[in-house]
Design a protein around this motif. Sequence first.
Motif, short mmCIF file in Angstrom:
data_model
loop_
_atom_site.label_atom_id
_atom_site.label_comp_id
_atom_site.label_asym_id
_atom_site.label_seq_id
_atom_site.Cartn_x
_atom_site.Cartn_y
_atom_site.Cartn_z
N PHE A 51 0.81 -1.22 0.00
CA PHE A 51 0.00 0.00 0.00
C PHE A 51 0.84 1.27 0.00
N ASP A 52 2.12 1.18 0.30
CA ASP A 52 2.97 2.37 0.32
C ASP A 52 3.13 2.96 -1.08
N GLU A 53 3.05 2.14 -2.10
CA GLU A 53 3.28 2.60 -3.47
C GLU A 53 2.00 2.85 -4.24
N LEU A 54 0.85 2.73 -3.61
CA LEU A 54 -0.42 2.90 -4.30
C LEU A 54 -0.86 4.37 -4.30
N ASP A 55 -1.53 4.77 -5.38
CA ASP A 55 -2.12 6.11 -5.49
C ASP A 55 -3.60 5.99 -5.13
N ALA A 56 -3.92 6.44 -3.93
CA ALA A 56 -5.29 6.27 -3.43
C ALA A 56 -6.31 7.01 -4.29
N SER A 57 -5.90 8.12 -4.92
CA SER A 57 -6.86 8.90 -5.73
C SER A 57 -7.33 8.09 -6.94
N ILE A 58 -6.43 7.32 -7.56
CA ILE A 58 -6.83 6.48 -8.70
C ILE A 58 -7.74 5.35 -8.22
N SER A 59 -7.36 4.71 -7.12
CA SER A 59 -8.19 3.61 -6.59
C SER A 59 -9.59 4.10 -6.27
N LEU A 60 -9.69 5.27 -5.63
CA LEU A 60 -11.01 5.80 -5.26
C LEU A 60 -11.82 6.22 -6.49
N PHE A 111 -14.49 -6.04 -13.44
CA PHE A 111 -13.35 -6.95 -13.38
C PHE A 111 -12.59 -7.19 -14.68
N THR A 112 -12.92 -8.27 -15.46
CA THR A 112 -12.03 -8.65 -16.56
C THR A 112 -11.90 -7.55 -17.61
N MET A 113 -13.02 -6.94 -18.02
CA MET A 113 -12.94 -5.88 -19.01
C MET A 113 -12.23 -4.66 -18.44
N ALA A 114 -12.46 -4.38 -17.17
CA ALA A 114 -11.78 -3.24 -16.54
C ALA A 114 -10.27 -3.48 -16.50
N LEU A 115 -9.86 -4.70 -16.15
CA LEU A 115 -8.43 -5.02 -16.16
C LEU A 115 -7.86 -4.90 -17.56
N PHE A 116 -8.64 -5.33 -18.56
CA PHE A 116 -8.19 -5.27 -19.94
C PHE A 116 -7.88 -3.82 -20.34
N ILE A 117 -8.81 -2.90 -20.05
CA ILE A 117 -8.61 -1.51 -20.42
C ILE A 117 -7.55 -0.85 -19.54
N ALA A 118 -7.53 -1.20 -18.26
CA ALA A 118 -6.55 -0.61 -17.35
C ALA A 118 -5.12 -0.87 -17.80
N ASN A 119 -4.88 -2.06 -18.34
CA ASN A 119 -3.54 -2.38 -18.82
C ASN A 119 -3.11 -1.49 -19.98
N ILE A 134 -0.79 1.09 -12.46
CA ILE A 134 -1.67 -0.03 -12.75
C ILE A 134 -2.13 -0.76 -11.49
N ASP A 135 -1.25 -0.89 -10.50
CA ASP A 135 -1.66 -1.59 -9.27
C ASP A 135 -2.73 -0.82 -8.51
N SER A 136 -2.65 0.51 -8.55
CA SER A 136 -3.69 1.33 -7.91
C SER A 136 -5.03 1.12 -8.59
N ALA A 137 -5.01 1.06 -9.92
CA ALA A 137 -6.24 0.81 -10.67
C ALA A 137 -6.79 -0.58 -10.37
N LYS A 138 -5.90 -1.58 -10.31
CA LYS A 138 -6.34 -2.94 -10.01
C LYS A 138 -7.01 -3.02 -8.64
N LEU A 139 -6.45 -2.32 -7.65
CA LEU A 139 -7.06 -2.34 -6.32
C LEU A 139 -8.46 -1.75 -6.36
N GLY A 140 -8.62 -0.63 -7.08
CA GLY A 140 -9.96 -0.03 -7.21
C GLY A 140 -10.93 -0.97 -7.91
N ILE A 141 -10.46 -1.67 -8.94
CA ILE A 141 -11.31 -2.61 -9.68
C ILE A 141 -11.76 -3.75 -8.78
N LEU A 142 -10.82 -4.32 -8.03
CA LEU A 142 -11.15 -5.45 -7.16
C LEU A 142 -12.13 -5.04 -6.06
N LEU A 143 -11.86 -3.92 -5.40
CA LEU A 143 -12.75 -3.45 -4.34
C LEU A 143 -14.13 -3.11 -4.88
#
Length: 446
Positions: A338-347, A396-404, A412-421
Amino acid sequence: MADDPQPEPAVTRLPPAYVNRLLQPFTRFLHIEAAGGAVLLLFTAAALALSNSSWAHPFLELWEIEIGFHFGEFEFARSLKEWINDGLMTLFFFLVALELKRELVLGELSQPRMAALSITAAAGGMLVPALLYLALQWGQPGVTGWGTVMATDTAFVIGCLALLGSRIPPSLRLFLLSLAIVDDIGAILVVAIGYSSDLSWGALALAAGGLAAIRAMAGIGIRGFPLYFLGGALVWLLVDASGIHATITGVALGLMTPARRWVSDERLYAILSQVVAHPADELGSGDTRHRQTLLAAEIAARETLSPVERLEMTLHPWVGFVIMPLFAFANAGLPLSFDELDASISLAVFFGFVLGKPVGILTFSWLAVRAGIATRPPDLSWRLLSGGALLAGIGFTMALFIANLAFGPSQIDSAKLGILLASVSSAIAGIALLLPLSAPPSGRGS
């Protein structure tokens, strides 16, 4: 006295209703999607577990192995993850387009006002989340990820409905399936337009010529699938070389696939009535009249299903149980640092799905019904529609596809966390709202 001859069993039954031919492919599609959702969940959990284990480094490095070929100075190579995301996912979008084509020609979407409800709801479910994401990320590095929050994961949504049992009305399943299909088509168009660069108009013109050639092949009566797959592969290479994301090829080819069958039931039965399975006077292997009739019967039996139906039946299990789980396995890995995540993207991703999706779907649906553009089935109440709209936040899958495509390595990890949550929250909220509606009335006997 001998017993009276009994009629053939087939004669004692009513002939199959036309509606069965429409509903059976739809039902089969739902069953595979529901089971595929369970497999998808298993592979997602495995990817998350491995990416946070002692095997995390080799697991993540596996997908970066380069695979390709060289011809002199020409090189055509991609990482294993890119082959999955760009190559195998083309078959996913091809299948999505096939299902949309079938629904538009033969299914519920052939009724304009019924189709309008799903289409306008999908439009709201893409537009409002994207605008909300842009509002939350305006002026920040993650602003380019607006397309991530636009799509709905068909397999997980249908899987959630399967948990609620048969008491959920079919109209809700059809609405969500149609919405998710339109969403996915819209998402790949967003990818093709919004996340492509350095266009080569020459390669694009050749790709258009390839599509025209495939259409001409159908027009002159070529019916063998291998030739079409070869032509599709060549078009894929040309689209890839043009700078447009090559998965759009799957959508184009799927929508071009004929949804009408070539041989009618009447013609099939007429041909079958001429068949002699083992003619006593023709024991050789020559080109006899009876053998020609058998060959005609074989072709006729195959061609009573449209190309769309045959391709769906062939590809859907492979897409549901191999391609999509493999995609999730390659893309769902998320080292939880979590130290390297951008919370604004996840939110921004989280609120785009959890808030933007249901608001957009419900608002546009209400406006379409109110304006008389669309009709709402009597058994599809606004509360059911609200529960479905919440489930549509599972990207999920389509969101991960576009996020990449939309995010850089540091985002990308910040976006993945937002997608999963967002996917987990949307599933819980949708099921919680729909569960009381799917329960049998109290006091009723079994």
